[in-house]
Each structure stands twice: as structure tokens, then as C-alpha cells.
Design an enzyme around this catalytic site. Structure first.
Site, PDB file in Angstrom:
ATOM      1  N   TYR A 187       0.030  35.147  -8.685  1.00  0.00           N
ATOM      2  CA  TYR A 187      -1.368  35.272  -9.096  1.00  0.00           C
ATOM      3  C   TYR A 187      -2.041  33.893  -9.108  1.00  0.00           C
ATOM      4  O   TYR A 187      -1.441  32.907  -8.729  1.00  0.00           O
ATOM      5  CB  TYR A 187      -1.466  35.998 -10.437  1.00  0.00           C
ATOM      6  CG  TYR A 187      -1.028  37.454 -10.336  1.00  0.00           C
ATOM      7  CD1 TYR A 187      -1.269  38.201  -9.179  1.00  0.00           C
ATOM      8  CD2 TYR A 187      -0.382  38.100 -11.381  1.00  0.00           C
ATOM      9  CE1 TYR A 187      -0.876  39.534  -9.071  1.00  0.00           C
ATOM     10  CE2 TYR A 187       0.014  39.436 -11.284  1.00  0.00           C
ATOM     11  CZ  TYR A 187      -0.235  40.138 -10.128  1.00  0.00           C
ATOM     12  OH  TYR A 187       0.151  41.454 -10.014  1.00  0.00           O
ATOM     13  N   GLY A 330      11.088  45.425 -20.626  1.00  0.00           N
ATOM     14  CA  GLY A 330       9.976  46.114 -19.976  1.00  0.00           C
ATOM     15  C   GLY A 330      10.278  47.584 -19.774  1.00  0.00           C
ATOM     16  O   GLY A 330      10.082  48.417 -20.669  1.00  0.00           O
TER      17      GLY A 330
HETATM   18  C1  LIG Z   1       4.580  49.216 -15.377  1.00  0.00           C
HETATM   19  C2  LIG Z   1       4.771  47.717 -15.308  1.00  0.00           C
HETATM   20  C3  LIG Z   1       3.672  46.876 -15.400  1.00  0.00           C
HETATM   21  C4  LIG Z   1       3.839  45.481 -15.407  1.00  0.00           C
HETATM   22  N1  LIG Z   1       2.758  44.670 -15.636  1.00  0.00           N
HETATM   23  C5  LIG Z   1       2.941  43.352 -15.828  1.00  0.00           C
HETATM   24  C6  LIG Z   1       1.885  42.544 -16.316  1.00  0.00           C
HETATM   25  O1  LIG Z   1       0.804  43.007 -16.673  1.00  0.00           O
HETATM   26  N2  LIG Z   1       2.131  41.203 -16.403  1.00  0.00           N
HETATM   27  C7  LIG Z   1       3.347  40.653 -16.092  1.00  0.00           C
HETATM   28  O2  LIG Z   1       3.515  39.443 -16.188  1.00  0.00           O
HETATM   29  N3  LIG Z   1       4.370  41.424 -15.695  1.00  0.00           N
HETATM   30  C8  LIG Z   1       4.206  42.758 -15.594  1.00  0.00           C
HETATM   31  N4  LIG Z   1       5.274  43.547 -15.301  1.00  0.00           N
HETATM   32  C9  LIG Z   1       6.623  42.935 -15.247  1.00  0.00           C
HETATM   33  C10 LIG Z   1       7.310  43.085 -16.625  1.00  0.00           C
HETATM   34  O3  LIG Z   1       6.624  42.375 -17.625  1.00  0.00           O
HETATM   35  C11 LIG Z   1       8.771  42.609 -16.584  1.00  0.00           C
HETATM   36  O4  LIG Z   1       8.794  41.217 -16.410  1.00  0.00           O
HETATM   37  C12 LIG Z   1       9.574  43.257 -15.465  1.00  0.00           C
HETATM   38  O5  LIG Z   1       9.372  44.664 -15.455  1.00  0.00           O
HETATM   39  C13 LIG Z   1      11.074  42.971 -15.593  1.00  0.00           C
HETATM   40  O6  LIG Z   1      11.555  43.417 -16.846  1.00  0.00           O
HETATM   41  P1  LIG Z   1      12.320  44.844 -16.999  1.00  0.00           P
HETATM   42  O7  LIG Z   1      13.463  44.843 -16.009  1.00  0.00           O
HETATM   43  O8  LIG Z   1      12.793  44.857 -18.426  1.00  0.00           O
HETATM   44  O9  LIG Z   1      11.333  45.924 -16.683  1.00  0.00           O
HETATM   45  C14 LIG Z   1       5.124  44.935 -15.256  1.00  0.00           C
HETATM   46  C15 LIG Z   1       6.222  45.788 -15.105  1.00  0.00           C
HETATM   47  C16 LIG Z   1       6.066  47.156 -15.157  1.00  0.00           C
HETATM   48  C17 LIG Z   1       7.276  48.046 -15.069  1.00  0.00           C
END
Ligand SMILES: Cc1cc2nc3c(=O)[nH]c(=O)nc-3n(C[C@H](O)[C@H](O)[C@H](O)COP(=O)(O)O)c2cc1C
Length: 384
Positions: A187, A330
């Protein structure tokens, strides 16, 4: 006492534990970029579920910096009240209310995941979601089929730095207790840092850190001294000539001097293209744990690790190994919003449901006793 469930104090912020709900965009804002009842319900579940810190998704500092039509923002004062309602609900239920601010730059104007997550086009316009012009440091698109960004003039970049400050002021007025700058995932902040996306000749190009450092200073001016500032980075770029780890260490030291407290170690979302030139990078903290630990030692910043944390024991192991101070969760929290209180039980740290909402507690104690009785060898005979 486990580390995951030990309290955390950073500046004036007190979190009941180190479980952080990672920012997750919901594409569910209203037509004016305001948070809706969906955000209230979705986020409050995580506070009820015991998380120490709950992050509101990436919230746009400028309208053109949204990624989708459904993104929420803090580019005008009318957007404060619905977010203040969310922040209060999180606080009332024991969590630190946190918010991530973002600007997607040349990666703006995209479809929601459920419409493909590519650049918006004619079919989307017919559905009432037209594309809008995207901006970036240089006229270099993310990849084939993506729009060429309009190059921001020096004064326009300065105005965006001010937009970050204005959004931080609104986040403060909404009552958030922690704030994160989205500096990752390809970004705008990441675009300015990247030698691939930033080929400017003004001061924002002569020193690629300038934009990030000015954003940090601008946000810190508006963000109270007693509240922590988080900064999300993509630790691993996925393109030759991209940001390397040593440069990241230097940048984070400079950000620390400007008031950043926590580095949130994400990865991917690369700066290059979709797909990232056939290369991919694991999204797991396991994959990045060593780098996160190195960063922690080299910068003295608190480190938030995130990525495919599924089992509480994984999270505890990263903390015990000194690779992180906080653990972001997440998707696992989408699957189970009670992840934190379940993790506490699983690590043996939650006695008598002490950290569950009091409205549930005595019923859960009785439920457990009844379930034990049912499972006991004599249960079938006595029930017969
Ligand atoms: C539905 C969804 C929306 C996400 N939106 C963002 C966001 O707004 N900003 C961001 O930095 N990362 C975003 N991510 C990434 C998550 O914050 C996280 O870093 C990523 O999913 C890895 O963690 P996890 O394996 O526990 O899901 C998003 C992930 C998911 C699944």
C-alpha cells in the site's frame, strides 16, 4: 502464568493479555465510508471472546485511498461517531480498542474478495461500483491489467501526510487506545519505501524513507503521548530489487525515534504484481519468526507477530522464544471469536472461567460439571 495471558503495558495502554485481533477489512461500510452495525457486532465478539487488543480494519485516511467501495474511513468528521460506538463497546468489554489507518495508493479501486479482488471494471460499474482514478509515487501499475497511477505532485504528497494527521486526530476523538499505521502489503507507505514503485526525483524519491518518516511525525503530533503507536511492515518483499531486511531495520530504528512503539510483522501483499511474479511468500509467523526476533533485538521495539497462528501453544512458544511480545490472530478468530478464552483454558491459565463475561460464568461452571458427569463411565447407567 503464561506469557500469552500476562498483561501488557505500553505507554499508558494496559492490555489484559497479548492476544491481538489483527485488522481485517470487512467491505461493509455504508456509502459514506462509515462503520455500520456489522462492525459493531463483528468486533465486539472478539472483546467478549477475551482478546486483549482488538483492531478495527484498515480505515482510509483519504477517500481515494480506500481499496473497495465498502471500506470505512476517517477522512471526515462525520465518520467519527460510528467508530466511537465501536471503540466504547470494545472498552466496555475489556479490550483495548485499536484502529489501523491506511491508504492503498495505486492498489485502490479494487473489487471485494467476493467479487474477485481484481481492479474494478465495467461489470462492477454496472453493479453500482465504478472504478476511480488511483494515485501513487510514480506512474507504475501494480501489474498487468491494473490501472496506471496518477503521479502525486510534491504538494499532493504533503497533503496526504496531513490527511494521516487528520485521521489520527479523529481516531483520538473516537476514543481509540492504540493506533496502527498500515505500512505493509504494497500500500501507499510501502510504495514510497520501495525502489520498485517509487522512482521520483523530488525529496520523496531522493530519500524513499521521507514519506514514512513524515507520516510517523504527523501522526505522533495528533496521537496522545500516553497511547501507543503500532506500525505494520511486510518483512519479506517478494521481488528482486525490493526492500531488504537490513534497510527495514534502519527504517524501524528511525521510526522508533519518531514515537513508534510496536512493529507489527506481516509479510507479502508484495510490491510487485499480481501474482507476485510467480513467487510467493509464506504468510505464517513460523516462517518469519527468526526475522521478527532479530528485529526485536536490533530495534528495541515491541514486536507483534502474526500469520497462521492456530494453536495457543504456537503463540506461547513464539513469546517464550523472545520472537514477539504480542500475537496477532486473524482468520482463526473469524472461525472462533472466542479464540482467546479458549486458548486460556487450553494453556491451563483460565480457572473457573474467570475471564469470561460474568453473564456466562456461573452457567459455564455448571455446564462443565454436567458435561463431566455425562462423560463419566457411570453416566449411561445412571441416565438409563
Ligand atoms: C478478511 C481479512 C481482511 C484483512 N484485512 C486487513 C486489513 O485491513 N489490514 C491489514 O493490515 N491486514 C489485513 N488482513 C491480514 C490480517 O490482518 C492478517 O495479517 C493475516 O490474515 C494473517 O493472519 P492470520 O493467518 O491469523 O489470518 C486481512 C485478512 C483477512 C482474512
Amino acid at each position: 502464568m503464561t506469557q500469552l495471558f500476562s498483561p501488557l503495558k505500553i505507554r499508558g495502554m494496559q492490555a489484559r493479555n497479548r492476544v491481538v485481533i489483527s485488522p481485517m477489512q470487512q467491505y461493509s461500510g455504508d456509502e459514506s465510508g462509515r462503520a455500520t452495525d456489522w462492525h459493531l457486532a463483528h468486533l465486539t465478539r472478539f472483546a467478549l471472546g477475551g482478546a486483549g487488543i482488538v483492531f478495527v480494519e484498515s480505515t482510509a485516511v483519504e477517500k481515494r485511498g480506500r481499496s473497495t467501495h465498502g471500506d470505512i474511513g476517517l477522512w471526515e468528521d462525520e465518520q467519527i461517531a460510528p467508530l466511537a460506538r465501536v471503540a466504547k463497546a470494545l472498552r466496555d468489554n475489556g479490550a483495548v480498542a485499536a484502529i489501523q489507518l491506511g491508504h492503498t495508493g495505486r492498489k485502490a479501486s479494487t473489487q471485494t474478495w467476493w467479487h474477485g479482488h481484481g481492479p474494478l471494471g465495467e461489470a462492477d460499474a454496472a453493479r453500482g461500483e465504478p472504478p476511480w482514478p488511483v494515485v501513487g509515487p510514480s506512474p507504475i501499475p501494480v501489474g498487468n491489467g491494473w490501472p496506471t497511477p496518477q503521479t502525486l505532485s510534491t504538494t499532493e504528497v504533503e497533503a496526504i501526510v496531513q490527511a494521516w494527521a487528520n485521521a489520527a486526530r479523529r481516531a483520538r476523538e473516537a476514543g481509540f487506545g492504540a493506533l496502527e499505521v498500515h505500512g505493509a502489503h504494497g500500500y501507499l507507505v510501502h510504495q514510497f519505501l520501495s525502489p520498485v514503485a517509487n522512482q521520483r526525483s523530488d525529496r520523496y524519491g531522493q530519500d524513499r524513507w521521507t514519506f514514512a518518516l513524515e507520516v510517523a511525525e504527523a501522526v505522533r503530533r495528533e496521537w496522545p503521548e500516553d497511547r501507543p503507536l503500532f506500525w505494520r511492515v511486510s518483512l519479506a518483499d517478494v521481488i528482486d530489487g525490493g526492500l531488504d531486511f537490513d534497510e527495514m531495520v534502519g527504517l524501524l530504528r528511525a521510526l522508533k525515534e519518531r514515537g513508534v512503539d510496536v512493529v507489527d510483522c506481516s509479510s507479502g501483499g508484495g510490491i510487485a504484481s499480481y501474482p507476485t511474479q510467480g513467487r510467493s511468500v509464506s504468510n505464517s509467523l513460523q516462517f518469519r519468526a527468526e526475522l521478527a526476533g532479530t528485529l526485536r533485538a536490533a530495534t528495541g521495539l515491541q514486536v507483534m507477530g502474526v500469520g497462521l497462528i492456530i494453536e495457543p501453544q504456537q503463540a506461547e512458544a513464539h513469546l517464550q522464544a523472545g520472537q514477539a511480545d504480542l500475537i496477532g490472530v486473524g482468520r482463526e478468530a473469524l472461525y472462533n471469536p472466542n479464540w482467546a478464552v479458549h486458548a486460556e483454558v487450553s494453556l491451563g491459565a483460565n480457572k473457573e472461567y474467570a475471564t469470561w463475561p460474568q453473564q456466562y460464568r456461573s452457567y459455564l461452571i455448571r455446564r462443565a460439571a454436567a458435561a463431566d458427569a455425562l462423560r463419566s463411565p457411570n453416566a449411561s447407567r445412571s441416565n438409563a
